[in-house]
Motif scaffolding. Structure first.
Motif, PDB file in Angstrom:
ATOM      1  N   TYR A   1       0.702  -1.237  -0.134  1.00 36.12           N
ATOM      2  CA  TYR A   1       0.036   0.118  -0.152  1.00 36.12           C
ATOM      3  C   TYR A   1       0.778   1.253  -0.165  1.00 36.12           C
ATOM      4  O   TYR A   1       1.602   1.598   0.705  1.00 36.12           O
ATOM      5  CB  TYR A   1      -0.891  -0.078   1.203  1.00 36.12           C
ATOM      6  CG  TYR A   1      -1.953   1.191   1.366  1.00 36.12           C
ATOM      7  CD1 TYR A   1      -3.082   1.167   0.547  1.00 36.12           C
ATOM      8  CD2 TYR A   1      -1.669   2.334   1.944  1.00 36.12           C
ATOM      9  CE1 TYR A   1      -4.082   2.250   0.344  1.00 36.12           C
ATOM     10  CE2 TYR A   1      -2.432   3.366   1.651  1.00 36.12           C
ATOM     11  CZ  TYR A   1      -3.581   3.174   1.003  1.00 36.12           C
ATOM     12  OH  TYR A   1      -4.419   4.457   0.900  1.00 36.12           O
TER      13      TYR A   1
ATOM     14  N   ASP B   1      -4.642  -2.459   8.551  1.00 33.75           N
ATOM     15  CA  ASP B   1      -4.322  -4.121   8.753  1.00 33.75           C
ATOM     16  C   ASP B   1      -3.210  -4.291   7.759  1.00 33.75           C
ATOM     17  O   ASP B   1      -2.748  -5.289   7.683  1.00 33.75           O
ATOM     18  CB  ASP B   1      -5.362  -4.803   8.426  1.00 33.75           C
ATOM     19  CG  ASP B   1      -5.901  -4.391   6.942  1.00 33.75           C
ATOM     20  OD1 ASP B   1      -5.273  -3.648   6.117  1.00 33.75           O
ATOM     21  OD2 ASP B   1      -6.764  -5.349   6.485  1.00 33.75           O
ATOM     22  N   GLN B   2      -2.235  -3.236   7.387  1.00 35.15           N
ATOM     23  CA  GLN B   2      -1.123  -3.458   6.726  1.00 35.15           C
ATOM     24  C   GLN B   2      -0.246  -2.379   6.901  1.00 35.15           C
ATOM     25  O   GLN B   2      -0.489  -1.203   7.079  1.00 35.15           O
ATOM     26  CB  GLN B   2      -1.342  -3.895   5.199  1.00 35.15           C
ATOM     27  CG  GLN B   2      -2.105  -2.777   4.433  1.00 35.15           C
ATOM     28  CD  GLN B   2      -2.651  -3.139   3.251  1.00 35.15           C
ATOM     29  OE1 GLN B   2      -1.685  -3.367   2.243  1.00 35.15           O
ATOM     30  NE2 GLN B   2      -3.677  -2.852   2.693  1.00 35.15           N
ATOM     31  N   ASP B   3       1.045  -2.486   6.391  1.00 31.54           N
ATOM     32  CA  ASP B   3       2.071  -1.483   6.408  1.00 31.54           C
ATOM     33  C   ASP B   3       1.747  -0.382   5.402  1.00 31.54           C
ATOM     34  O   ASP B   3       1.220  -0.829   4.218  1.00 31.54           O
ATOM     35  CB  ASP B   3       3.346  -2.077   5.838  1.00 31.54           C
ATOM     36  CG  ASP B   3       4.129  -2.931   7.148  1.00 31.54           C
ATOM     37  OD1 ASP B   3       3.662  -2.612   8.371  1.00 31.54           O
ATOM     38  OD2 ASP B   3       5.091  -3.436   6.909  1.00 31.54           O
TER      39      ASP B   3
END
Length: 111
Positions: free
Chosen positions: A19, A55-57
């Motif tokens: 992302y 929910d992610q880097d």
């Protein structure tokens, strides 16, 4: 500039499919950006923060790495897992990473 307080990664090392949050202004984005990147200018960040996944880097990029370092610090303080992309889009282009955009101004470039 921000010392060791800002987790960072070189533009060449941003994982495929990560992302990538581009915090540059619209004219900079239009000139050239990474395929698949999300675009939320630094000025719009507080209004649009809900669009950024928790929910992610989150890899934050700007032109040179200064604005994105500021955004990385703010996101991490607010509970995201953010990393600054050192060198920004200038380094991204130097590393030969793909870019799209440009349009009437010619091929994609870093404005």
């Amino acid at each position: 500039m921000f010392g060791d307080d800002v987790p960072a990664v070189d533009a060449a090392d941003v994982p495929e499919g990560a992302y990538l949050l581009d915090v540059r202004e619209q004219y900079e984005w239009d000139a050239g950006h990474a395929p698949g990147a999300a675009h939320i200018s630094m000025a719009e960040l507080s209004d649009r923060a809900g669009e950024i996944p928790r929910d992610q880097d989150v890899y934050v990029i700007c032109r040179s790495g200064v604005r994105s370092a500021q955004v990385t610090v703010a996101l991490n303080q607010a509970g995201w897992l953010a990393k600054n992309v050192d060198g920004g889009m200038k380094r991204w282009a130097e590393a030969g990473r793909p870019m799209e955009g440009g349009g009437a101004d010619g091929p994609p470039h870093v404005a």
